[in-house]
Design a protein around this motif. Structure first.
Motif, PDB file in Angstrom:
ATOM      1  N   ALA A   1     -15.344   1.366   3.797  1.00  0.00           N
ATOM      2  CA  ALA A   1     -14.571   1.393   2.558  1.00  0.00           C
ATOM      3  C   ALA A   1     -13.873   2.731   2.380  1.00  0.00           C
ATOM      4  N   ARG A   2     -14.564   3.808   2.724  1.00  0.00           N
ATOM      5  CA  ARG A   2     -13.955   5.127   2.571  1.00  0.00           C
ATOM      6  C   ARG A   2     -12.842   5.351   3.589  1.00  0.00           C
ATOM      7  N   PHE A   3     -12.981   4.779   4.771  1.00  0.00           N
ATOM      8  CA  PHE A   3     -11.895   4.844   5.750  1.00  0.00           C
ATOM      9  C   PHE A   3     -10.656   4.125   5.231  1.00  0.00           C
ATOM     10  N   LEU A   4     -10.832   2.915   4.696  1.00  0.00           N
ATOM     11  CA  LEU A   4      -9.701   2.166   4.163  1.00  0.00           C
ATOM     12  C   LEU A   4      -9.084   2.874   2.965  1.00  0.00           C
ATOM     13  N   GLN A   5      -9.906   3.522   2.175  1.00  0.00           N
ATOM     14  CA  GLN A   5      -9.407   4.303   1.050  1.00  0.00           C
ATOM     15  C   GLN A   5      -8.506   5.439   1.541  1.00  0.00           C
ATOM     16  N   GLN A   6      -8.906   6.093   2.615  1.00  0.00           N
ATOM     17  CA  GLN A   6      -8.083   7.156   3.190  1.00  0.00           C
ATOM     18  C   GLN A   6      -6.790   6.592   3.775  1.00  0.00           C
ATOM     19  N   LEU A   7      -6.873   5.423   4.399  1.00  0.00           N
ATOM     20  CA  LEU A   7      -5.674   4.806   4.972  1.00  0.00           C
ATOM     21  C   LEU A   7      -4.604   4.564   3.921  1.00  0.00           C
ATOM     22  N   ARG A   8      -5.042   4.248   2.719  1.00  0.00           N
ATOM     23  CA  ARG A   8      -4.111   3.939   1.638  1.00  0.00           C
ATOM     24  C   ARG A   8      -3.217   5.125   1.299  1.00  0.00           C
ATOM     25  N   THR A   9      -3.657   6.343   1.653  1.00  0.00           N
ATOM     26  CA  THR A   9      -2.889   7.545   1.323  1.00  0.00           C
ATOM     27  C   THR A   9      -1.852   7.881   2.382  1.00  0.00           C
ATOM     28  N   VAL A  10      -1.808   7.105   3.471  1.00  0.00           N
ATOM     29  CA  VAL A  10      -0.880   7.390   4.563  1.00  0.00           C
ATOM     30  C   VAL A  10       0.222   6.335   4.558  1.00  0.00           C
ATOM     31  N   PRO A  11       1.408   6.676   4.060  1.00  0.00           N
ATOM     32  CA  PRO A  11       2.489   5.683   3.942  1.00  0.00           C
ATOM     33  C   PRO A  11       2.842   5.013   5.259  1.00  0.00           C
ATOM     34  N   SER A  12       2.699   5.737   6.371  1.00  0.00           N
ATOM     35  CA  SER A  12       3.117   5.195   7.660  1.00  0.00           C
ATOM     36  C   SER A  12       2.264   4.018   8.110  1.00  0.00           C
ATOM     37  N   VAL A  13       1.061   3.877   7.564  1.00  0.00           N
ATOM     38  CA  VAL A  13       0.202   2.766   7.980  1.00  0.00           C
ATOM     39  C   VAL A  13       0.036   1.723   6.874  1.00  0.00           C
ATOM     40  N   ALA A  14       0.683   1.942   5.732  1.00  0.00           N
ATOM     41  CA  ALA A  14       0.551   0.995   4.619  1.00  0.00           C
ATOM     42  C   ALA A  14       1.008  -0.400   5.018  1.00  0.00           C
ATOM     43  N   ALA A  15       2.099  -0.475   5.796  1.00  0.00           N
ATOM     44  CA  ALA A  15       2.602  -1.780   6.226  1.00  0.00           C
ATOM     45  C   ALA A  15       1.608  -2.474   7.139  1.00  0.00           C
ATOM     46  N   SER A  16       0.916  -1.707   7.980  1.00  0.00           N
ATOM     47  CA  SER A  16      -0.075  -2.292   8.876  1.00  0.00           C
ATOM     48  C   SER A  16      -1.242  -2.868   8.096  1.00  0.00           C
TER      49      SER A  16
END
Length: 220
Positions: A109-124
């Motif tokens: 969950a914390r990994f996915l939370q961090q992913l949300r802050t990176v615009p380049s991977v939001a589409a993925s």
């Protein structure tokens, strides 16, 4: 040789998920991931995944089969006139069940939370969610329960729920790791289901698409 390669890849994925969860995506180097995985080859991430984008994609996809299988089980149990809580359960419980099944401590969950802050991977992230063929069906059936809620309001509430549910799971995951709570992911899942039903169906005092176009990211 194949089994050894799989073990190395899994060790790298575990190390990357933990480091990304604690320090953020951009703050962690491939070399540090290899070292944390106990790999003396500092190019191990590049060798096994090709690059950072491919590593993140592999992390995003690694538990997809579990979540989709669990969702399919729940959908198969739905009646034709399923209540909203049952529909939301099909979208939320696969994630909380996954967190319950992960070895402790879990970092998902914390990994996915961090992913949300990176615009380049939001589409993925959005693509990963919507790739499940059952997702559109569940969103459509859920939307029918709230036909009186304007489209823009419903989309905005779904977006808020994406943040609320993921943040709640990330915080709970951290508290479980710290030992301040005894893990009850099923209980948390149903708490989130009830909360989601309440938010989606709340009275509308001001109609408008205030948050812009969004996807139902709470389906993670």
């Amino acid at each position: 040789m194949g089994q050894h390669s799989d073990r190395v890849r899994n060790a790298l994925l575990d190390a990357a998920e933990e480091l990304f969860a604690t320090d953020g995506i951009d703050a962690v180097s491939n070399r540090r991931i290899a070292e944390h995985a106990g790999n003396s080859n500092h190019s191990a991430v590049s060798y096994h995944f090709g690059g950072r984008e491919e590593l993140v994609r592999a992390l995003l996809d690694r538990h997809t089969a579990f979540a989709r299988a669990r969702r399919a089980e729940l959908v198969a149990e739905l009646g034709e006139d399923a209540p909203i809580t049952d529909l939301l359960a099909c979208m939320i419980l696969p994630f909380t069940d996954l967190l319950a099944a992960r070895p402790a401590p879990s970092w998902r969950a914390r990994f996915l939370q961090q992913l949300r802050t990176v615009p380049s991977v939001a589409a993925s992230v959005a693509e990963n969610v919507r790739a499940d063929p059952l997702t559109d069906q569940l969103i459509h059936r859920t939307r029918q329960h709230f036909s009186a809620v304007p489209d823009g309001v419903f989309a905005g509430r779904a977006r808020i729920l994406g943040h609320v549910i993921l943040d709640a799971c990330a915080e709970y995951e951290s508290r479980v790791q710290a030992g301040s709570v005894t893990a009850d992911w099923t209980g948390l899942g149903y708490f989130l289901i009830d909360s989601a039903a309440g938010m989606l169906g709340a009275p509308v005092t001001h109609a408008g698409d205030f948050l812009g176009e969004s996807t139902a990211t709470y389906l993670l």
